[in-house]
Design a protein around this motif. Sequence first.
Motif, mmCIF file in Angstrom:
data_model
loop_
_atom_site.group_PDB
_atom_site.id
_atom_site.type_symbol
_atom_site.label_atom_id
_atom_site.label_comp_id
_atom_site.label_asym_id
_atom_site.label_seq_id
_atom_site.Cartn_x
_atom_site.Cartn_y
_atom_site.Cartn_z
ATOM 1 N N GLY A 124 54.100 34.071 46.077
ATOM 2 C CA GLY A 124 55.316 34.565 45.431
ATOM 3 C C GLY A 124 55.245 35.839 44.612
ATOM 4 N N HIS A 125 54.053 36.271 44.144
ATOM 5 C CA HIS A 125 54.064 37.228 43.033
ATOM 6 C C HIS A 125 54.509 38.653 43.373
ATOM 7 N N HIS A 126 54.667 38.974 44.663
ATOM 8 C CA HIS A 126 55.226 40.293 45.011
ATOM 9 C C HIS A 126 56.753 40.254 45.160
ATOM 10 N N PHE A 161 45.323 36.535 38.475
ATOM 11 C CA PHE A 161 44.015 37.104 38.824
ATOM 12 C C PHE A 161 43.871 37.355 40.324
ATOM 13 N N ASP A 162 45.005 37.488 41.021
ATOM 14 C CA ASP A 162 44.980 37.912 42.423
ATOM 15 C C ASP A 162 44.420 39.345 42.496
ATOM 16 N N VAL A 163 43.811 39.721 43.620
ATOM 17 C CA VAL A 163 43.265 41.086 43.741
ATOM 18 C C VAL A 163 44.378 42.139 43.698
ATOM 19 N N HIS A 164 45.598 41.710 44.067
ATOM 20 C CA HIS A 164 46.746 42.627 44.046
ATOM 21 C C HIS A 164 47.563 42.415 42.774
ATOM 22 N N HIS A 165 48.128 43.493 42.250
ATOM 23 C CA HIS A 165 48.982 43.347 41.078
ATOM 24 C C HIS A 165 50.266 42.578 41.432
ATOM 25 N N PHE A 242 42.933 34.231 45.323
ATOM 26 C CA PHE A 242 41.492 34.143 45.564
ATOM 27 C C PHE A 242 41.028 35.231 46.536
ATOM 28 N N ASP A 243 41.864 36.278 46.706
ATOM 29 C CA ASP A 243 41.507 37.392 47.590
ATOM 30 C C ASP A 243 40.642 38.425 46.858
ATOM 31 N N SER A 244 40.282 38.114 45.604
ATOM 32 C CA SER A 244 39.328 38.946 44.863
ATOM 33 C C SER A 244 37.895 38.466 45.095
ATOM 34 N N GLU A 284 48.383 32.024 45.160
ATOM 35 C CA GLU A 284 48.923 33.299 45.644
ATOM 36 C C GLU A 284 48.092 33.700 46.874
ATOM 37 N N GLY A 285 47.181 34.700 46.744
ATOM 38 C CA GLY A 285 46.396 35.129 47.898
ATOM 39 C C GLY A 285 45.100 34.351 48.066
ATOM 40 N N GLY A 286 44.295 34.821 49.052
ATOM 41 C CA GLY A 286 43.038 34.149 49.398
ATOM 42 C C GLY A 286 43.071 33.858 50.884
HETATM 43 ZN ZN LIG Z 1 46.734 39.201 46.894
#
Ligand SMILES: [Zn+2]
Length: 306
Positions: A124-126, A161-165, A242-244, A284-286
Amino acid sequence: MTTAYISHPACLGHQTGSDHPESPQRLYAIEDALISTGLMSLLKRTDAPRATREQLCRVHSPGYLDEIERHAPMSGLVTLDADTVMGPGSLEAAYRAAGAMVLGVEMVIHNEVETAFCGIRPPGHHAGRNSAMGFCIFNNLAVGAAHALAAGIDRVAIVDFDVHHGNGTESIFQADDRIMLCSVFQHPFYPYTPLVTDSRHIVHVPLNAGAYSDEFQQAVQNHLLPVLHRFRPELILVSAGFDSHFEDCMGQLNLLDSDYYWITREIMEVATHCAGGRVVSTLEGGYELHALGRAVVQHIRALMRI
Ligand SMILES: [Zn+2]
């Protein structure tokens, strides 16, 4: 006190095409890892309800909701932006993903559990007030934060703490100082949010591509945690991307499984001091499935205080 694992089978029905990284396999990987480590049997597993139109309209415009409903296909896939697609099961998944956050907030407010993790998709965060973006349709975490405010919580902190803002969350809450938004992310990188902000309740912690655990932990320790403590949140919500992870090719940060345990423990410490331990986290991601499963296990272990 226990931790809830909130999800819904409909989240597996959000089809994105055969080569899309944001696939149903992500939730299978997480659930497999939770089962194989024995954690799943300790979690309070709960089905997510659908978010209502009233709950969604606290952060999205009615016109945007109508547009998403109109776009939902009966068959095949439609594209909402360059990366975001909808199939026949996507609308139901999106409603349940946002509803999971609402339920998580309700459960911690009413002391049914101390913490909750929403194993949902789409992420959701974008997503902004009027826009789908970057795999995201509704801003699930923002729907949860707005629900908490409506339920009488005065100060909600969001840690991303997703790799993307999380540009969608920031745009939704930029004028609302009841929300503290603290993000650590790779910069410069998608979605290329300018780092300049006048808002004291928005904290950017940018990391260069290639950053390792020590740089991550130092940046969080020096620039994120002190602000979070000072805000004295009554509830903490987490955009858990978790894409970081170093194995994840979506970004160029080099975090280890143990970093997700570390940051979650730090968040729990703030929550214990000011928020009665209440933390609701959402996926979120990962996208690297093995790393995703392991990293979520570490995140949830810390939410469970084990
Ligand atoms: Zn991401």
